[in-house]
Enzyme design. Structure first.
Site, PDB file in Angstrom:
ATOM      1  N   ARG A  88       0.799  -1.232   0.000  1.00  0.00           N
ATOM      2  CA  ARG A  88       0.000   0.000   0.000  1.00  0.00           C
ATOM      3  C   ARG A  88       0.829   1.279   0.000  1.00  0.00           C
ATOM      4  O   ARG A  88       0.304   2.336  -0.346  1.00  0.00           O
ATOM      5  CB  ARG A  88      -0.949   0.006   1.203  1.00  0.00           C
ATOM      6  CG  ARG A  88      -2.043  -1.051   1.109  1.00  0.00           C
ATOM      7  CD  ARG A  88      -3.177  -0.788   2.070  1.00  0.00           C
ATOM      8  NE  ARG A  88      -4.219  -1.800   1.967  1.00  0.00           N
ATOM      9  CZ  ARG A  88      -5.316  -1.830   2.711  1.00  0.00           C
ATOM     10  NH1 ARG A  88      -5.522  -0.883   3.623  1.00  0.00           N
ATOM     11  NH2 ARG A  88      -6.209  -2.784   2.556  1.00  0.00           N
TER      12      ARG A  88
ATOM     13  N   ASP B 274     -10.876  12.682  15.413  1.00  0.00           N
ATOM     14  CA  ASP B 274     -10.146  11.696  14.634  1.00  0.00           C
ATOM     15  C   ASP B 274      -8.678  12.117  14.645  1.00  0.00           C
ATOM     16  O   ASP B 274      -8.363  13.287  14.867  1.00  0.00           O
ATOM     17  CB  ASP B 274     -10.672  11.622  13.207  1.00  0.00           C
ATOM     18  CG  ASP B 274     -10.284  10.318  12.519  1.00  0.00           C
ATOM     19  OD1 ASP B 274     -11.097   9.384  12.533  1.00  0.00           O
ATOM     20  OD2 ASP B 274      -9.151  10.232  11.987  1.00  0.00           O
TER      21      ASP B 274
END
Length: 270
Positions: A34, A144
């Protein structure tokens, strides 16, 4: 594709584990697959240079990109509907009784991603407390670790599929279709959510304890000791009789969990 040595992999996953709680110790191939193209595009010649920057703590943006690529931000409105049925039928009536005098709630969406969860909560609050009359402070804290994902939450743009589980009346009432075919959230719902960056590994020192904490599908990335420690911090930040909601794919350690189990993925401080 760049290669990741065992020593660089160890440096990287131990740093991420210590500072962000996320366990990547079995994700070597995922990291390589990734991140390789991103690193090459950014001009890195090897993983070593990249890992050096990450573990120095100086490349915060790079660390955020890393976490975003290795964790799944898949979400939608009204995800895990059973939670919201319990919220509507049990939690909100209890909070309304408890806060009849001050009319002020304290709710936290921890690990809010792109905003679908806190906005869903906000719609339920709007529907419930509008019928009560009077002025209620129902603002939700939504946090977050990624500022990038919070920026998308604060300037929302959702595809129609993300709204599909919501009642059609809510879709019309609380969303506006944009020229590109995506949907944005109405100001009355957006303004009821306060977005902040926050690392769940940090001490929880907000202004007041919470009546309700949503932390769903976040702890799946944590090992058991990290999860146990976070749940204890949540417990200390919850008012007596307050609630914790976790994801249905997650579980808490029955032997050490300080909360009382109410039903799958829902707990209460008693």
């Amino acid at each position: 594709m760049l290669s990741l040595s065992d020593s660089d992999f160890h440096r990287l996953y131990t740093y991420i584990q210590k500072h962000y709680g996320i366990d990547l110790s079995k994700k070597k191939q995922l990291i390589v697959s990734r991140l390789s193209n991103t690193l090459v595009a950014d001009g890195y010649k090897s993983f070593t240079d990249y890992v050096d920057e990450i573990v120095s703590g100086k490349n915060k943006e790079g660390t955020t990109t890393l976490l975003n690529k290795l964790t799944t931000n898949y979400t939608y409105f009204l995800r895990e509907e059973e939670h919201f049925k319990f919220l509507e039928e049990t939690v909100l009536p209890a909070l309304a009784r408890r806060h009849q005098s001050d009319r002020s709630l304290s709710i936290w969406s921890a690990g809010c991603s792109s905003g679908e969860e806190p906005y869903t909560i906000s719609m339920y609050l709007k529907e419930f407390f509008s019928a009560k009359g009077g002025n209620w402070d129902t603002r939700i804290l939504a946090t977050d670790i990624s500022q990038k994902i919070l920026n998308s939450a604060m300037n929302p743009s959702y595809e129609s599929e993300a709204l599909s589980k919501l009642p059609s009346t809510w879709q019309r009432k609380y969303f506006t279709k944009k020229p590109d075919g995506s949907y944005t959230v109405s100001p009355e719902i957006r303004n009821n959510v306060i977005f902040r960056t926050f690392n769940l590994m940090d001490p929880i020192q907000f202004r007041r304890p919470f009546d309700l904490i949503f932390c769903r599908n976040v702890m799946i990335y944590f090992d058991q000791p990290t999860k146990d420690a976070l749940v204890n911090r949540f417990y200390n930040a919850t008012v007596p009789e307050g609630y914790l909601f976790i994801g249905h794919s997650e579980s808490l350690n029955k032997a050490t969990c300080p909360y009382k189990f109410l039903m799958p993925a829902i707990f209460q401080k008693v």
